[in-house]
Motif scaffolding. Structure first.
Motif, mmCIF file in Angstrom:
data_model
loop_
_atom_site.group_PDB
_atom_site.id
_atom_site.type_symbol
_atom_site.label_atom_id
_atom_site.label_comp_id
_atom_site.label_asym_id
_atom_site.label_seq_id
_atom_site.Cartn_x
_atom_site.Cartn_y
_atom_site.Cartn_z
ATOM 1 N N ILE A 265 0.889 -1.166 0.044
ATOM 2 C CA ILE A 265 -0.072 0.031 -0.090
ATOM 3 C C ILE A 265 0.788 1.121 0.153
ATOM 4 O O ILE A 265 2.093 1.438 0.708
ATOM 5 C CB ILE A 265 -0.965 0.029 1.159
ATOM 6 N N ALA A 266 0.320 2.400 -0.562
ATOM 7 C CA ALA A 266 0.756 3.629 -0.403
ATOM 8 C C ALA A 266 -0.067 4.551 0.310
ATOM 9 O O ALA A 266 -1.224 4.518 0.326
ATOM 10 C CB ALA A 266 1.007 4.230 -1.921
ATOM 11 N N ILE A 267 0.462 5.487 1.067
ATOM 12 C CA ILE A 267 -0.111 6.342 1.906
ATOM 13 C C ILE A 267 0.350 7.649 1.405
ATOM 14 O O ILE A 267 1.587 7.882 1.860
ATOM 15 C CB ILE A 267 -0.016 6.059 3.743
ATOM 16 N N ILE A 268 -0.634 8.588 1.355
ATOM 17 C CA ILE A 268 -0.294 10.031 0.866
ATOM 18 C C ILE A 268 -1.204 10.961 1.788
ATOM 19 O O ILE A 268 -2.385 10.822 1.974
ATOM 20 C CB ILE A 268 -0.912 10.096 -0.565
ATOM 21 N N ASP B 5 -1.472 -2.452 -4.226
ATOM 22 C CA ASP B 5 -2.715 -3.008 -4.402
ATOM 23 C C ASP B 5 -3.604 -1.540 -3.900
ATOM 24 O O ASP B 5 -4.909 -1.740 -4.242
ATOM 25 C CB ASP B 5 -2.879 -4.001 -3.175
ATOM 26 N N CYS B 6 -3.304 -0.738 -2.798
ATOM 27 C CA CYS B 6 -4.281 -0.015 -2.561
ATOM 28 C C CYS B 6 -3.429 1.422 -2.118
ATOM 29 O O CYS B 6 -2.196 1.341 -1.812
ATOM 30 C CB CYS B 6 -4.610 -0.765 -1.081
ATOM 31 N N VAL B 7 -4.083 2.554 -2.197
ATOM 32 C CA VAL B 7 -3.508 3.869 -2.069
ATOM 33 C C VAL B 7 -4.457 4.765 -0.994
ATOM 34 O O VAL B 7 -5.908 4.899 -1.364
ATOM 35 C CB VAL B 7 -3.511 4.637 -3.322
ATOM 36 N N LEU B 8 -4.218 5.091 0.057
ATOM 37 C CA LEU B 8 -4.873 5.862 1.219
ATOM 38 C C LEU B 8 -4.519 7.342 1.040
ATOM 39 O O LEU B 8 -3.351 7.549 1.139
ATOM 40 C CB LEU B 8 -4.390 5.129 2.551
ATOM 41 N N GLY C 99 -6.036 0.052 -11.863
ATOM 42 C CA GLY C 99 -7.139 -0.714 -11.116
ATOM 43 C C GLY C 99 -6.916 -1.008 -9.751
ATOM 44 O O GLY C 99 -7.171 -1.865 -8.972
ATOM 45 N N ILE C 100 -6.435 0.126 -9.059
ATOM 46 C CA ILE C 100 -5.952 0.016 -7.565
ATOM 47 C C ILE C 100 -7.067 0.744 -6.856
ATOM 48 O O ILE C 100 -8.041 1.269 -7.288
ATOM 49 C CB ILE C 100 -4.648 1.119 -7.419
ATOM 50 N N HIS C 101 -7.184 0.196 -5.497
ATOM 51 C CA HIS C 101 -8.376 0.491 -4.566
ATOM 52 C C HIS C 101 -7.681 2.047 -4.044
ATOM 53 O O HIS C 101 -6.614 1.894 -3.554
ATOM 54 C CB HIS C 101 -8.450 -0.302 -3.385
ATOM 55 N N TRP C 102 -8.504 2.924 -4.220
ATOM 56 C CA TRP C 102 -8.363 4.286 -3.876
ATOM 57 C C TRP C 102 -9.225 4.761 -2.549
ATOM 58 O O TRP C 102 -10.390 4.444 -2.824
ATOM 59 C CB TRP C 102 -8.413 5.295 -4.685
ATOM 60 N N LEU C 103 -8.538 5.260 -1.392
ATOM 61 C CA LEU C 103 -9.579 5.558 -0.018
ATOM 62 C C LEU C 103 -9.092 6.933 0.229
ATOM 63 O O LEU C 103 -7.830 7.199 -0.045
ATOM 64 C CB LEU C 103 -9.098 4.393 1.071
ATOM 65 N N SER C 104 -9.986 7.468 0.927
ATOM 66 C CA SER C 104 -9.542 8.869 1.316
ATOM 67 C C SER C 104 -10.218 9.015 2.697
ATOM 68 O O SER C 104 -11.285 8.428 2.920
ATOM 69 C CB SER C 104 -10.119 9.972 0.497
#
Length: 325
Positions: free
Chosen positions: A22-25, A160-163, A191-196
């Motif tokens: 995962i990436a956290i921004i 897989d996922c970006v927060l 096609g990554i899951h993006w969450l905010s």
């Protein structure tokens, strides 16, 4: 669904967490907490009362705390994208993050017009006193903004996922950065899951899964014109309205009452935990966000996303029982 079935699904997700990436921004902060007691001593210079500090702790906050919790949940690769100042607090955060196993190669240093965000929190007994903040006047430079967006876009396919975490008004989320990041999230080529998870009532990232608390949900729904008199709407009503507006999963956390979610079609509910001992809710939202990431890394269902977020938060608030999180 039986309790046994639920437990097996969560165990499977946890065991495969090491494969997650995962990436956290977001806004990287340092929380320095002073716990003190009153005394009869007065300063020889100012004659003002002196409090005696018996404990001081410095821990990652904001996006940095989310990253550390993700590692504690067992997620294999956790990279943090954000900005630090060229100062002691920035160096302390880098040391702490590296010790926790968080990747910091995409954490940039801005040497001018940026101080590492520090919250100095003072407690006398259990009462928090006036907070002292550093970094309230930060300004993200155009050069740093461009470099950070390029770093995000160049490395997206490895996650897989970006927060996305927005914590402070003077953080990285200025107009240019938000527009650039929103463009990247909307394209979502991999096609990554993006969450905010945003503190402000702004529609910055409409293409992401949104996580918020009840007060934040009321504020953004009102601003979007979806509701007019907040006392006539339940949390369920607001969740359904927002999910229908964004056409994405919306999660609203409800503190001790658990959390609800909707994808615009179905409603999902997770009850709160019956915890008889005192809890510390500071950071509960960050733990919930990290639990969501764990589920998404393993292609979890909406039910599992909500459930793992709720479980992570429920453990995190019991700091006396689980001091390491």
């Amino acid at each position: 669904m039986s309790t046994a079935t639920r437990a097996m699904q969560i165990e499977h997700l946890s065991k495969s967490a090491a494969l997650g990436s995962i990436a956290i921004i977001g806004d990287i902060c340092l929380d320095i907490i002073y716990r003190s007691k009153e005394s009869t001593e007065k300063s020889a210079e100012t004659k003002l009362p002196v409090n005696h500090v018996f404990q001081m702790t410095a821990t990652p906050g904001g996006a940095a705390q989310v990253a550390v919790i993700c590692k504690k949940l067992g997620i294999g690769k956790v990279d943090l994208f954000g900005i630090l100042g060229d100062d002691f607090a920035g160096r302390e955060l880098l040391r702490s993050l590296k010790d926790a196993g968080v990747g910091t190669s995409h954490t940039l240093i801005q040497k001018t017009q940026w101080k590492t965000q520090v919250y100095h929190k003072w407690y006398i007994g259990n009462s928090e006193n006036t907070r002292h903040d550093i970094g309230w006047d930060n300004k993200l430079s155009e050069e740093t903004c461009t470099a950070l967006l390029h770093s995000i876009e160049a490395n997206l396919e490895t996650y897989d996922c970006v927060l996305i975490n927005q914590q402070v008004l003077s953080g990285i989320h200025n107009r240019n950065f938000v527009e650039g990041l929103s463009r990247i999230a909307t394209q979502n080529k991999a096609g990554i899951h993006w969450l905010s998870d945003l503190r402000v009532d702004e529609d910055f990232f409409p293409s992401t899964v949104h996580k918020m608390n009840y007060s934040e949900a009321v504020a953004i729904a009102t601003k979007l014109g979806l509701m007019y008199q907040s006392n006539e709407y339940t949390s369920t009503d607001i969740c359904l309205l927002l999910a229908d507006y964004w056409k994405k999963l919306v999660i609203i956390t409800l503190g001790q009452d658990g959390a609800i979610a909707s994808d615009g079609k179905d409603l999902f509910v997770e009850q709160g935990f019956h915890i008889i001992k005192e809890v510390d809710s500071v950071g509960a939202g960050d733990a919930f966000f990290a639990g969501m990431a764990l589920a998404y890394c393993q292609q979890g269902s909406n039910t599992e996303v909500l459930r793992l977020g709720n479980l992570a938060s429920g453990v995190f608030v019991q700091k006396d029982r689980y001091p390491s999180g």
